[in-house]
Design a protein around this motif. Structure first.
Motif, mmCIF file in Angstrom:
data_model
loop_
_atom_site.group_PDB
_atom_site.id
_atom_site.type_symbol
_atom_site.label_atom_id
_atom_site.label_comp_id
_atom_site.label_asym_id
_atom_site.label_seq_id
_atom_site.Cartn_x
_atom_site.Cartn_y
_atom_site.Cartn_z
ATOM 1 N N GLU A 49 0.841 -1.193 0.000
ATOM 2 C CA GLU A 49 0.000 0.000 0.000
ATOM 3 C C GLU A 49 0.880 1.249 0.000
ATOM 4 O O GLU A 49 1.535 1.573 0.991
ATOM 5 C CB GLU A 49 -0.899 0.000 1.236
ATOM 6 N N LEU A 50 0.935 1.953 -1.144
ATOM 7 C CA LEU A 50 1.781 3.133 -1.287
ATOM 8 C C LEU A 50 0.962 4.396 -1.537
ATOM 9 O O LEU A 50 1.515 5.427 -1.925
ATOM 10 C CB LEU A 50 2.780 2.937 -2.433
ATOM 11 N N THR A 51 -0.354 4.325 -1.336
ATOM 12 C CA THR A 51 -1.184 5.515 -1.522
ATOM 13 C C THR A 51 -0.871 6.536 -0.433
ATOM 14 O O THR A 51 -0.415 6.174 0.659
ATOM 15 C CB THR A 51 -2.674 5.146 -1.477
ATOM 16 N N LEU A 73 6.767 8.145 -0.359
ATOM 17 C CA LEU A 73 5.995 7.034 -0.914
ATOM 18 C C LEU A 73 5.778 7.219 -2.411
ATOM 19 O O LEU A 73 5.856 6.260 -3.189
ATOM 20 C CB LEU A 73 4.649 6.925 -0.191
ATOM 21 N N GLN A 77 7.127 4.652 -5.305
ATOM 22 C CA GLN A 77 6.206 4.044 -6.262
ATOM 23 C C GLN A 77 6.640 4.340 -7.699
ATOM 24 O O GLN A 77 6.602 3.455 -8.563
ATOM 25 C CB GLN A 77 4.788 4.548 -6.018
ATOM 26 N N GLN A 78 7.070 5.567 -7.967
ATOM 27 C CA GLN A 78 7.532 5.912 -9.310
ATOM 28 C C GLN A 78 8.764 5.118 -9.698
ATOM 29 O O GLN A 78 8.879 4.635 -10.838
ATOM 30 C CB GLN A 78 7.827 7.416 -9.381
ATOM 31 N N GLU A 81 7.718 1.474 -10.404
ATOM 32 C CA GLU A 81 7.014 1.381 -11.687
ATOM 33 C C GLU A 81 7.976 1.573 -12.864
ATOM 34 O O GLU A 81 7.854 0.891 -13.885
ATOM 35 C CB GLU A 81 5.894 2.423 -11.736
ATOM 36 N N THR A 93 6.966 -6.254 -6.984
ATOM 37 C CA THR A 93 5.958 -5.725 -6.077
ATOM 38 C C THR A 93 6.649 -4.882 -5.019
ATOM 39 O O THR A 93 7.612 -5.331 -4.398
ATOM 40 C CB THR A 93 5.176 -6.859 -5.382
ATOM 41 N N ALA A 94 6.163 -3.678 -4.822
ATOM 42 C CA ALA A 94 6.688 -2.812 -3.760
ATOM 43 C C ALA A 94 5.944 -3.123 -2.478
ATOM 44 O O ALA A 94 4.725 -2.951 -2.398
ATOM 45 C CB ALA A 94 6.523 -1.342 -4.143
#
Length: 204
Positions: A49-51, A73, A77-78, A81, A93-94
């Motif tokens: 969960e990186l939101t 975060l 995530q960047q 990806e 998967t992070a």
């Protein structure tokens, strides 16, 4: 007379001191309540969960910290990806916060773990007999010196200083699985084990 004056000055303080301490404790507890709530929210977050962390109900003192965490975060995530787009054949998967049970499962399934040479990670790797590759990028802190020495003395030491060294080490293991199997066996031989009876005997 002096004794009477001292008692007249000290007695009110002695009587009010417990009340003051209790009031201070309650005030500190109330002030730290948002921090405890934020900690609990982060611990309950599922893996990956990186939101961004919601900030609407946070006090103003915590908002700069959470803003910095959200920015971190977003960068993580960047980067994940971007790396995944460059390597479409390798699923990535992070992972976010991992509790003890999830970490134990991860150690059990992993070929190896790349980490800074901290005492906690080194202890967990030895407990789970999971090969550990020390990430020696940049400066090594004094508290990170002990674990690499312990591992090297037992033939467990693996470390990298540049990203290319990780690829070379993995390629070496793939080309020579016997060497990797021997490393796993050394981890099994030096695995940390807990024997309650021996601990009690040592303490007595």
């Amino acid at each position: 007379l002096l004794q009477a004056l001292l008692m007249g000055q000290l007695l009110p303080w002695l009587l009010t001191l417990p009340v003051l301490l209790l009031a201070m404790a309650l005030a500190v507890r109330q002030a730290l309540k948002p921090v405890r709530q934020l900690t609990g929210d982060l611990q309950r977050r599922p893996a990956g969960e990186l939101t961004p962390i919601p900030m609407e109900e946070l006090p103003s003192d915590l908002k700069p910290l959470v803003q910095a965490m959200n920015a971190l975060l977003g960068r993580v995530q960047q980067q994940v990806e971007h790396w995944a787009a460059q390597h479409p054949g390798l699923p990535v998967t992070a992972l976010g916060y991992q509790g003890p049970a999830a970490m134990a499962d991860l150690y059990g399934r992993a070929w190896a773990l790349v980490s800074r040479p901290g005492a906690r990670t080194a202890t967990e790797a030895l407990w789970m007999a999971c090969p550990l590759i020390f990430n020696d990028y940049g400066t090594t802190m004094p508290q990170e010196w002990l674990a690499p020495r312990y591992f090297a003395a037992r033939g467990l030491g693996q470390s990298i200083r540049r990203p290319g060294q990780l690829a070379a080490l993995v390629a070496q293991w793939l080309e020579n699985p016997e060497a990797y199997a021997a490393l796993r066996q050394r981890y099994q031989d030096h695995r940390l084990r807990s024997d309650p009876e021996r601990i009690v005997q040592a303490l007595l």
